[in-house]
Write a protein that holds these residues in place. Structure first.
Motif, PDB file in Angstrom:
ATOM      1  N   GLU A  15       5.447 -15.232 -12.365  1.00 47.08           N
ATOM      2  CA  GLU A  15       4.279 -15.277 -11.495  1.00 47.08           C
ATOM      3  C   GLU A  15       3.210 -16.177 -12.079  1.00 47.08           C
ATOM      4  O   GLU A  15       2.537 -16.906 -11.361  1.00 47.08           O
ATOM      5  N   ASP A  16       3.027 -16.138 -13.396  1.00 48.53           N
ATOM      6  CA  ASP A  16       2.032 -16.986 -14.020  1.00 48.53           C
ATOM      7  C   ASP A  16       2.383 -18.460 -13.855  1.00 48.53           C
ATOM      8  O   ASP A  16       1.506 -19.296 -13.722  1.00 48.53           O
ATOM      9  N   ALA A  17       3.661 -18.766 -13.860  1.00 49.38           N
ATOM     10  CA  ALA A  17       4.081 -20.156 -13.696  1.00 49.38           C
ATOM     11  C   ALA A  17       3.811 -20.641 -12.282  1.00 49.38           C
ATOM     12  O   ALA A  17       3.596 -21.821 -12.062  1.00 49.38           O
ATOM     13  N   LYS A  18       3.802 -19.728 -11.316  1.00 52.89           N
ATOM     14  CA  LYS A  18       3.614 -20.135  -9.926  1.00 52.89           C
ATOM     15  C   LYS A  18       2.152 -20.393  -9.600  1.00 52.89           C
ATOM     16  O   LYS A  18       1.828 -21.320  -8.888  1.00 52.89           O
ATOM     17  N   LYS A  19       1.249 -19.527 -10.075  1.00 50.95           N
ATOM     18  CA  LYS A  19      -0.148 -19.659  -9.696  1.00 50.95           C
ATOM     19  C   LYS A  19      -1.031 -19.641 -10.932  1.00 50.95           C
ATOM     20  O   LYS A  19      -0.783 -18.927 -11.886  1.00 50.95           O
ATOM     21  N   GLY A  20      -2.074 -20.425 -10.877  1.00 51.53           N
ATOM     22  CA  GLY A  20      -3.070 -20.384 -11.923  1.00 51.53           C
ATOM     23  C   GLY A  20      -2.747 -21.209 -13.149  1.00 51.53           C
ATOM     24  O   GLY A  20      -3.488 -21.182 -14.118  1.00 51.53           O
ATOM     25  N   ARG A  21      -1.648 -21.903 -13.160  1.00 48.24           N
ATOM     26  CA  ARG A  21      -1.300 -22.729 -14.312  1.00 48.24           C
ATOM     27  C   ARG A  21      -1.388 -24.196 -13.922  1.00 48.24           C
ATOM     28  O   ARG A  21      -1.106 -24.575 -12.796  1.00 48.24           O
ATOM     29  N   THR A  75      -0.286 -28.162 -13.729  1.00 45.87           N
ATOM     30  CA  THR A  75       0.989 -28.820 -13.505  1.00 45.87           C
ATOM     31  C   THR A  75       1.596 -29.254 -14.830  1.00 45.87           C
ATOM     32  O   THR A  75       0.883 -29.685 -15.732  1.00 45.87           O
ATOM     33  N   LYS A  76       2.913 -29.140 -14.931  1.00 48.67           N
ATOM     34  CA  LYS A  76       3.591 -29.531 -16.167  1.00 48.67           C
ATOM     35  C   LYS A  76       3.412 -31.018 -16.418  1.00 48.67           C
ATOM     36  O   LYS A  76       3.323 -31.823 -15.505  1.00 48.67           O
ATOM     37  N   THR A  77       3.389 -31.380 -17.714  1.00 45.88           N
ATOM     38  CA  THR A  77       3.257 -32.785 -18.066  1.00 45.88           C
ATOM     39  C   THR A  77       4.607 -33.473 -17.915  1.00 45.88           C
ATOM     40  O   THR A  77       5.649 -32.833 -17.814  1.00 45.88           O
ATOM     41  N   ARG A  78       4.584 -34.781 -17.949  1.00 47.83           N
ATOM     42  CA  ARG A  78       5.805 -35.561 -17.764  1.00 47.83           C
ATOM     43  C   ARG A  78       6.401 -36.012 -19.083  1.00 47.83           C
ATOM     44  O   ARG A  78       7.194 -36.938 -19.124  1.00 47.83           O
ATOM     45  N   GLU A  79       6.017 -35.389 -20.179  1.00 54.41           N
ATOM     46  CA  GLU A  79       6.482 -35.842 -21.492  1.00 54.41           C
ATOM     47  C   GLU A  79       7.994 -35.776 -21.623  1.00 54.41           C
ATOM     48  O   GLU A  79       8.622 -36.671 -22.166  1.00 54.41           O
TER      49      GLU A  79
END
Length: 137
Positions: A57-63, A65-69
């Motif tokens: 759930e934390d990954a879906k909302k409130g986080r 966007t992942k970096t492109r590294e």
């Protein structure tokens, strides 16, 4: 057959009137749901969530966007060009092309319209030119 359904569910059929519009159906559904918290989840569902579900759930909302590294770099200009061509061909396959008869008909309509508009502009130009010549001599 319909009577059997009505007999199986008499408590639903007696007092309930079926909503006729989409807005009425949404309102009815919203009124039958338990009140939700501000973050979009109810208190009961938060209590029953396990540790692994919390991380999902934390990954879906409130986080952020992942970096492109860890991702690959952009393809080269030539690779992007070939991809573009493949996508264009794919889109052209989706097009419903006109038959020869339709094409001739559409072309004829366009040519007649263009000839009409050229004649109209020519006539207006001739008329306004004559009026200006008469007015200013």
């Amino acid at each position: 057959m319909v009577e059997g359904r009505e007999q199986d569910q008499p408590e639903e059929r007696e007092g309930a009137v079926r909503p006729s519009t989409a807005a009425a159906r949404r309102e009815r559904r919203a009124s039958s749901r338990p009140a939700a918290r501000k973050d979009g989840s109810s208190a009961e569902s938060k209590k029953s969530v396990s540790k692994s579900d919390e991380s999902d759930e934390d990954a879906k909302k409130g986080r952020p966007t992942k970096t492109r590294e860890g991702q690959e770099k952009r393809p080269s200009l030539i690779g992007r060009g070939f991809r573009y061509i493949r996508e264009v061909i794919g889109e052209l396959r989706k097009v419903i092309w006109p038959t020869r008869k339709q094409l001739v008909t559409y072309t004829g309509v366009v040519l007649v319209f263009v000839v009409f508009m050229v004649a109209l502009v020519w006539a207006l130009d001739l008329g306004f030119g004559a009026a200006v010549f008469e007015l200013f001599g």
